[in-house]
Motif scaffolding. Sequence first.
Motif, PDB file in Angstrom:
ATOM      1  N   SER A 247       6.376  -0.392  10.359  1.00 55.03           N
ATOM      2  CA  SER A 247       5.929   0.904   9.853  1.00 55.03           C
ATOM      3  C   SER A 247       6.590   1.995  10.672  1.00 55.03           C
ATOM      4  CB  SER A 247       4.414   1.041   9.970  1.00 55.03           C
ATOM      5  OG  SER A 247       3.773   0.062   9.200  1.00 55.03           O
TER       6      SER A 247
ATOM      7  N   LEU B  65       6.843   6.391  11.154  1.00 52.06           N
ATOM      8  CA  LEU B  65       6.333   7.721  10.867  1.00 52.06           C
ATOM      9  C   LEU B  65       7.479   8.687  11.087  1.00 52.06           C
ATOM     10  CD1 LEU B  65       3.815   9.440  10.180  1.00 52.06           C
ATOM     11  CD2 LEU B  65       3.499   9.713  12.653  1.00 52.06           C
TER      12      LEU B  65
ATOM     13  N   SER C  25       5.309   8.416   5.949  1.00 53.21           N
ATOM     14  CA  SER C  25       5.403   7.107   6.595  1.00 53.21           C
ATOM     15  C   SER C  25       5.973   6.091   5.613  1.00 53.21           C
ATOM     16  CB  SER C  25       4.036   6.649   7.091  1.00 53.21           C
ATOM     17  OG  SER C  25       3.159   6.471   6.009  1.00 53.21           O
TER      18      SER C  25
END
Length: 51
Positions: A26, A28, A39
């Motif tokens: 992940s 951001l 994101s």
Amino acid sequence: MNDNCPRCPRENVAPITELRDGTQVSHLYRCAGCGHVWSTNRDLGAYGEAA
């Protein structure tokens, strides 16, 4: 892994943070051009980076 801003034409935006969990990553992002924050969540196997 850099990304393009979904709100303005800025390309190659570097992530401000990253979290890896098994085969998922992940990121951001914050665009320096327009300030938009977004994101992503990607399967590392799709990018040939699976652990």
